[in-house]
Design a protein around this motif. Sequence first.
Motif, PDB file in Angstrom:
ATOM      1  N   ASN A 108     -14.197 -44.956 -25.984  1.00  0.00           N
ATOM      2  CA  ASN A 108     -14.214 -44.515 -24.591  1.00  0.00           C
ATOM      3  C   ASN A 108     -15.090 -43.061 -24.592  1.00  0.00           C
ATOM      4  O   ASN A 108     -15.848 -42.925 -23.567  1.00  0.00           O
ATOM      5  N   LEU A 111     -18.766 -43.916 -25.395  1.00  0.00           N
ATOM      6  CA  LEU A 111     -19.487 -44.596 -24.140  1.00  0.00           C
ATOM      7  C   LEU A 111     -19.683 -43.683 -23.072  1.00  0.00           C
ATOM      8  O   LEU A 111     -20.844 -43.841 -22.575  1.00  0.00           O
ATOM      9  N   PHE A 119     -26.024 -49.005 -24.028  1.00  0.00           N
ATOM     10  CA  PHE A 119     -24.826 -49.854 -23.835  1.00  0.00           C
ATOM     11  C   PHE A 119     -25.190 -51.114 -23.316  1.00  0.00           C
ATOM     12  O   PHE A 119     -24.458 -52.128 -23.622  1.00  0.00           O
ATOM     13  N   ALA A 138     -14.718 -56.829 -15.327  1.00  0.00           N
ATOM     14  CA  ALA A 138     -14.606 -55.570 -15.480  1.00  0.00           C
ATOM     15  C   ALA A 138     -15.648 -54.709 -14.817  1.00  0.00           C
ATOM     16  O   ALA A 138     -15.368 -53.749 -14.240  1.00  0.00           O
TER      17      ALA A 138
ATOM     18  N   THR B   5      -8.975 -51.634 -18.055  1.00  0.00           N
ATOM     19  CA  THR B   5      -8.721 -50.450 -18.595  1.00  0.00           C
ATOM     20  C   THR B   5      -9.598 -49.510 -18.173  1.00  0.00           C
ATOM     21  O   THR B   5     -10.640 -49.743 -17.585  1.00  0.00           O
ATOM     22  N   PRO B   6      -9.322 -48.343 -18.960  1.00  0.00           N
ATOM     23  CA  PRO B   6     -10.399 -47.113 -18.761  1.00  0.00           C
ATOM     24  C   PRO B   6     -11.581 -47.381 -19.208  1.00  0.00           C
ATOM     25  O   PRO B   6     -12.748 -47.114 -18.851  1.00  0.00           O
ATOM     26  N   PHE B   7     -11.536 -48.198 -20.358  1.00  0.00           N
ATOM     27  CA  PHE B   7     -12.783 -48.853 -20.868  1.00  0.00           C
ATOM     28  C   PHE B   7     -13.552 -49.637 -20.046  1.00  0.00           C
ATOM     29  O   PHE B   7     -14.874 -49.490 -20.003  1.00  0.00           O
ATOM     30  N   ASP B   8     -12.852 -50.473 -19.317  1.00  0.00           N
ATOM     31  CA  ASP B   8     -13.858 -51.490 -18.510  1.00  0.00           C
ATOM     32  C   ASP B   8     -14.423 -50.456 -17.382  1.00  0.00           C
ATOM     33  O   ASP B   8     -15.402 -50.781 -16.807  1.00  0.00           O
ATOM     34  N   ALA B  11     -17.394 -48.902 -18.848  1.00  0.00           N
ATOM     35  CA  ALA B  11     -18.445 -49.700 -18.763  1.00  0.00           C
ATOM     36  C   ALA B  11     -19.104 -49.957 -17.595  1.00  0.00           C
ATOM     37  O   ALA B  11     -20.328 -50.219 -17.490  1.00  0.00           O
TER      38      ALA B  11
END
Lengths: 186, 545
Positions: A108, A111, A119, A138, B5-8, B11
């Motif tokens: 994270n 990123l 990315f 997402a 998730t925070p990753f989503d 992203a």
Amino acid sequence: MVPQSLIDRCIRQERRAQSELYHALYGMLMGICARYQHDRQEAMALLNQGFLKILTHLGKRDASVPFEPWARRVMINTVIDAFRKDRERQAMEGREMPEEPANVAVANAYLEHMEAEDFALLLERVPTMSRNVFNLFAVDGYSHAEIAAQLGISEGTSKWHVAHARSILQKALIAQAMRHERPLVR
Amino acid sequence: MNERTPFDDLARRKLNERSFHVPPHAWDAVERELEAMDRRRTPNPWWLLLLLLPVGGALWHFGGDTTATPETSVAKNEMVNEGPSAATNALAVTGESIAAPVTPAGERSTLSPMVMGTAATADAPPVWGSDAPPSSGAMRASSDVTPQADPSAPERKAAEYPMSSSTSADPALPGPAITTAPAAITTHKLSDRSVVYSPSNTESEARITESGMSMPSVADVASDVADEDLEITITLVGTNATATSPADTLTMSMAGVDTLPITQPPHAVPAAPAPQDSLTTAPVDPLPGSAPPGPRLILTAWGAAFHTRTRYTGSATDDWATDHAGSTTFGWGAELMRMGDHFGVGVGLHLLTYAEDMHSRDLRRSWTEHIFTWQLQGVDTTLLQVTGTTVINGQVYQVTQSVDTTVLVLVSSTGTVAHEDVQRTALEQRNRTSYLEIPLLLEARTGVGRWEFAVRGGPTVGALRGRRGLLPGSTGYTDMHEADFRALVLGWTAHGVVRFRLGERWTMGAGPALRGQLFNTLDGTDLVRRSTAWGGQFSVGWQLP
């Protein structure tokens, strides 16, 4: 923000207004297409196809629905329709969920400081089906039920693809972070 | 795994940061596809024709009755009795209209004296039935005034006996009161026979309406009248000289359907004997070549020579520098009309070309350029050069000599250059646009013998079929194929015609014709283009069987 006057002129089939709308929406629409289709020519073809749908259905749009989200939805549906035609169905039911990497925080953090284009390139490494499901879930905010209905798969398969894509991306990000010795945490 | 998730989120945010720029010519592909869609959306004129045909058909259907002639109305007004004595009790009631005024008080069971009439004239006075006594089981009509009634002619065309009628229940009324009240006669045809009845009002009105559509059962009629001992008094008045005599009054005492006695009141004065039995008068042959009466379908083919003219207006003509002259073109078409005696309605298919001769002058752009130049200019001069010194008497002097030389002097100059660009060359060009027009036509006409005089016209919908030529602009010419023309244009057409009837079905005619376009034929430009045409038209008409 697309002005309503421009939309009205497009409904009246004014070619100049249609061109203006195309240029105004290009960035947003291409952002969607490029996520699903990494070949730029193919993405452009998808974009044009979606834009024509937007123009065609502009007059039938519910005025209470904001224009940009509506156009975005039309574009995503166009992408999904195209994807449906040539996808490789793979039943993923019964497969075990991919494991989430232990150091997700590293991914994270990396990123967050990563260039968007980098990315996007990383995302292209993800298998098509998983990438598209991940995009829908997402990025575009679809639920697993909606994805399952749109793509003709089960919700479990949709969840698996999301987890699969997420796992690939996180592992790749961690690997890049280790390689570049970037600060792992803020 | 199932939730975002925070990753989503990261992203999504990262992917939305991407920016894309429109590559050059990206719009071209979309524009080509849009134009292809526009072409596909352009309505096919043949489909338009198919759409218009039902409209025209509906107009004919619903408008046909209005063009019916009095003769056709009268022709159905026939009452023939049934039964063994039918031959002798035939009753023919003719009339274009029948009014049913209130029966004067004092007349027993009289429903109403009915006024009957036709607009046409007849030499023969109206004649009624026979003088045979009424017999049971049959509707009978009797009249002393028409002994010549031909009992052997149970069915006769009443159209041959145009009559006028008036209300004259009161025999003291001086003369006929001709009325043209709306028809209220009902003739129900049963097989080849007709029955006239008047069951509608038991007090003051007897309505007889014409329909010929359906036959109420005898029981129905009987139920209308059986309970009441009805008597119908019909007063007939001729339209010729004999009509001035007291009217014949026909009373139908309707105690039931089975018996319909018709009597002549005692006050009735017999009319002058008819020269012949009007009921048996043979149909009058129409004039040779005259139009047969009644609605009919007429197919007309025409050809025309037009002088067409196109007007260009709008802001785009500010730099027009173009003269347009009219040009001669030809057109042809076919029309199908449903005609009554004087009016008709129909549709058609016209193919014509609008043309104009365009004379465009060249357009030049002139401007003047001022040029400032700097240059070295040689100037011959003499300089005094010091070559040395000398001392004379203790005084120092300089020795000089004159030297001729040329000095370059920087000078400026202003030049003027006149430029002229030819932006558009002069051109003489003929522009043509062809349209397939579908008109909705109305016609009004009158005639004398074999000759007819008519005016026909109406709105048109024109579908663009072809275009050729150039449209001038301030910087050049635009090919008309590249200009945005409207696929459909509303217009109008009108022409007068003098026709000569060649026979029972054929006519030929000629006359002036006018037509034009109501709206701009161009789309999306500041140029307004409308065409008009006038000329002469020759037509051949054929009446469908």
